[in-house]
Design an enzyme around this catalytic site. Structure first.
Site, PDB file in Angstrom:
ATOM      1  N   GLY A 154      67.132 -22.579 -78.848  1.00 47.53           N
ATOM      2  CA  GLY A 154      67.054 -23.239 -80.152  1.00 47.53           C
ATOM      3  C   GLY A 154      67.534 -24.671 -80.120  1.00 47.53           C
ATOM      4  O   GLY A 154      68.197 -25.113 -81.061  1.00 47.53           O
ATOM      5  N   GLY A 155      67.223 -25.389 -79.054  1.00 49.79           N
ATOM      6  CA  GLY A 155      67.528 -26.818 -79.024  1.00 49.79           C
ATOM      7  C   GLY A 155      68.970 -27.111 -78.682  1.00 49.79           C
ATOM      8  O   GLY A 155      69.265 -27.745 -77.671  1.00 49.79           O
ATOM      9  N   CYS A 213      65.117  -3.117 -81.348  1.00 49.86           N
ATOM     10  CA  CYS A 213      64.169  -2.427 -82.228  1.00 49.86           C
ATOM     11  C   CYS A 213      64.726  -2.379 -83.645  1.00 49.86           C
ATOM     12  O   CYS A 213      65.850  -2.800 -83.893  1.00 49.86           O
ATOM     13  CB  CYS A 213      63.861  -1.019 -81.731  1.00 49.86           C
ATOM     14  SG  CYS A 213      65.148   0.200 -82.053  1.00 49.86           S
TER      15      CYS A 213
END
Ligand SMILES: NC(=O)c1ccc[n+]([C@@H]2O[C@H](COP(=O)([O-])OP(=O)(O)OC[C@H]3O[C@@H](n4cnc5c(N)ncnc54)[C@H](O)[C@@H]3O)[C@@H](O)[C@H]2O)c1
Ligand SMILES: NC(=O)c1ccc[n+]([C@@H]2O[C@H](COP(=O)([O-])OP(=O)(O)OC[C@H]3O[C@@H](n4cnc5c(N)ncnc54)[C@H](O)[C@@H]3O)[C@@H](O)[C@H]2O)c1
Lengths: 463, 463
Positions: free
Chosen positions: B57-58, B415
């Protein structure tokens, strides 16, 4: 005691009171303690407005609504040490399975994600019954009445004395505006700290109230008389507190004209609210109340101008030598808006006096005798004085507090202790409970002026 | 193994890897687990940029700086079950005495009081080494690579199918822009959900990468070819994903002209950043990069205009029947700024598809095999499929995931399960560990798309 009987006895809205004595109503002291604390916070002696569940600070509530109070009580009476109760902004939202060493009750109040953390959004949620303002200690059931603010103010004045007056406030004069809910603690804190105090409030009823509760010594509407009284006491090295009816700006102007420079200068008028709080210069209280209703915009404008004038005088007195500080009422910011460009030329009390204490590991905490018996608090006072017999500061506070602090609701105490010493105090309390020297367990709680609270942007702020 | 030896083996900056196997390095699994998870998050297979401790995420980091990583490792190796470690924005700030049932590690990242919660203040603190951006799972050491976003996207597409297509995406075409870090999960999620997918990205290298990792089936720069491929697959009821090089606005315009209406339409271009993310219409990628540098203001203006045009086409396709939703990239807001007044006429994916699942108590969680052995994850897959044999949705996901998800770092799975079922899964994992069916304990963690994350104002937002 059955649930319905318990409610009838202790929680018939709006009349609440905590059970006292050493008999349990809940399954253990772990749940009896929060139960008594919740009810104590809503007791008429402690709470400002029990009918609205408001404990203090205008809107600080102990629970979301009367149904939530009853539901919390029911859960606290029934739950065991394998569960924890979750309370979200005053409403019980879950009883989860946990374990005996887990916190019994977990409370979070008024949390909003930054993008939505504003009053508009808050009020919207509140109107829909989804939110509650918890203040610093109301929503966490650890408000103990005015002793808290008294002690914090005393600590501030003492620290100011240490920093600027060689630790001695004898012969020193403190001047401040505002003798309301919190500001009313200033006169007693000042005299307990050994100083003389001149407080100015535009509303005589507020000063009257301080007279009744012995938080202030004398009251007058005559500037010359007030001046004579405090100067005479200062001269003799006595302590005296005087409440003068008037506008703080006008009084500061007179002091300047008389070349009378206070040693310490601060302010606790309700400057944070320029419409429903601060009273503008040049209006009588009655005229102000009328203008508030008829033209709030105009009122606000006059307020801001008056605050600029007020702060202007404070800055002049500062130049003449008064130790001048802000007391967390946002006065500087609003004076700046009113036109006083140099408003921020004096410091706030947190960076001046409180943060240095935090940096050393000093911090406040409070405790409450669940038995309801004042003797239990006196026993803790006594034991602490023995344990910390070299701490003159603490001894002075505990001695004075015992003499001058009237208990409200369950008897309680607050003091400041250093890192390491708070643990020792906790172990000492354990011993007092175990040995039966106190009749029921003692609740220890955080304070409104701890290092979490000073993250607030406008009050008790770091900045 | 001595501390220095451990560092040499597993944490020689910038090369990190988690120990595997069933032998402890720390004093218990309670501390071995966070230790391995921290190192796993910094493993080159998992982290975007281990040299800067950036996981994904940067700017999402696992720890404040390399010294903090080492110090955390030291503490985790040494501490016992009577202590808890406090980590504040990636730096260990305290080891406090607690008890065996207390959390072993408590982490808080990037917290700012609302009044100061802005990027200016954040960057200032970060520059002074006092802050770190933790993203959703990087700073909590529970990032597991692209499986997370893949599963969330799959869940979204499946839910969309349930809501609008009778639970069957066969013969259905999904169209979207952006095949970058997160958007690149769309093609695989779409085919796993049974649909055909046409994705448009202006940057051929991004599509190339999806081809290599088998997240996308085919690539072309020819609109007609892409169209032919997906329409043929749709027709036959096969699944196929195609990456088309181009501007998403231009492609949507062509679809409108061809009267070709996708069944489902969304977007994951980097619209949240109109200067360094989105590429404006009418510029080649190279021209765009040049303009970004030479005139960012102009670039931004063109971006906003292009987004308005882009959203305009989406709205037209919506009117023609495409199920159209926003995928949390702030495209609607910036299109509105660019002049598209009706930009908010379509919904976000959280209120459309995810919130309804939360309301039922459905939620995501993830787990990691500390042994490092993929067989351990397959064992959990198998056991879950037996336990929840009536949950066709889950069975489908677990079967497909086993076939198509490549593990990164320690093997892991994610999940969605309903309330009550997550507890059952936890007890099942306990049993697997106890009976030795897996070789070491399993870490269970929260997900980036849980009901805490959706409080974000712009991404994965409730609004
Ligand atoms: N720890 C802290 O940060 C801290 C502590 C104490 C008080 N405060 C701040 O101090 C302020 C006062 O608190 P409070 O609870 O006492 O408020 P309050 O509203 O109960 O009292 C304010 C008083 O100011 C008086 N007043 C208003 N305008 C005046 C004027 N022009 N001249 C003289 N008196 C005037 C009012 O009559 C009133 O009695 C608040 O802004 C509060 O937040 C902060
Ligand atoms: N759960 C969520 O809320 C969620 C999930 C996934 C993605 N998102 C959002 O989606 C966006 C994309 O995320 P990412 O990590 O994939 O970003 P990224 O920067 O890795 O990828 C963006 C892609 O868009 C492409 N692009 C830019 N302008 C284009 C145009 N005009 N036409 C076609 N392609 C264009 C770029 O070439 C790039 O490949 C972000 O805003 C992200 O926050 C949100």
């Amino acid at each position: 005691m059955k649930y319905s009987e318990f409610i009838d006895t202790y929680a018939r809205h709006p009349v609440y009171r905590a059970p006292t004595g050493s008999r349990l109503h809940a399954k253990s002291w772990q749940t009896e303690a929060p139960l008594r604390m919740l009810l104590n916070n809503l007791h008429a002696e402690v709470a400002e407005d029990p009918a609205n569940l408001i404990v203090y600070g205008g809107t600080g509530q102990a629970a979301r609504n009367p149904e939530a109070v009853k539901e919390i009580i029911r859960l606290l009476l029934e739950m065991d040490e394998h569960h924890s109760l979750l309370v979200q902004s005053g409403k019980p939202i879950g009883l989860i399975r946990s374990h005996p060493s887990a916190p019994r009750v977990l409370i979070a109040n008024s949390n909003l994600v930054p993008a939505w953390a504003n009053w508009t959004h808050f009020e919207e949620l509140k109107a829909r019954g989804l939110m509650m303002y918890g203040q610093m200690t109301a929503g966490s059931w650890i408000y103990i009445g005015s002793q808290g603010i008294l002690q914090g103010t005393w600590e501030t004045f003492v620290e100011c004395g240490k920093k600027y007056f060689n630790g001695d406030l004898k012969h020193r004069l403190i001047v401040s505006g505002g003798l309301g809910g919190m500001g009313g603690a200033q006169p007693l804190a000042a005299t307990m700290a050994g100083a003389c105090f001149l407080g100015v409030d535009v509303d005589p009823e507020r000063i009257q109230k301080r007279l009744q509760t012995k938080y202030i010594d004398r009251m007058t509407a005559d500037y010359e008389e007030a001046k004579r009284w405090v100067l005479a006491a200062c001269e003799k090295g006595e302590t005296l507190s005087v409440g003068l009816v008037g506008d703080i700006g006008d009084v500061l102007e007179r002091l300047l004209r008389d070349k009378l420079t206070p040693d310490i200068l601060t302010d606790q008028t309700s400057a944070h609210d320029p419409v429903n709080g601060y009273v503008p210069n040049g209006l009588s209280l009655q005229e102000a109340l009328a203008l508030r209703r008829s033209d709030p915009e105009k009122y606000k404008e006059r307020s801001l101008k008056s605050m600029a004038r007020h702060v202007g005088f404070m800055l002049q007195l500062k130049e003449r030598g008064s130790v001048t500080f802000d007391y967390g009422n946002n006065l500087r910011e609003l004076a700046r808006q009113g036109g006083e460009a140099r408003a921020f030329d004096y410091n706030g009390f947190i960076p001046e006096f409180i943060r240095p204490l935090f940096c050393e590991g000093q911090g406040p905490f409070r405790w409450v005798a669940l038995s309801g018996d004042p003797e239990d608090i006196y026993a803790t006072d006594q034991a602490l004085m023995e344990l910390f017999r070299d701490n003159a500061h603490l001894l002075h506070w505990l001695t004075e507090a015992r003499k001058k602090v009237a208990f409200q609701g369950l008897p309680s105490r607050i003091c400041w202790l250093g890192m390491g010493d708070r643990e020792k105090a906790g172990l000492l309390f354990n011993e007092l409970v175990k040995s039966g020297r106190v009749k029921a367990p003692i609740v220890i709680g955080r304070d409104h002026l701890d290092c979490g609270s000073v993250a607030s942007p406008n009050r008790e702020t770091e900045a």
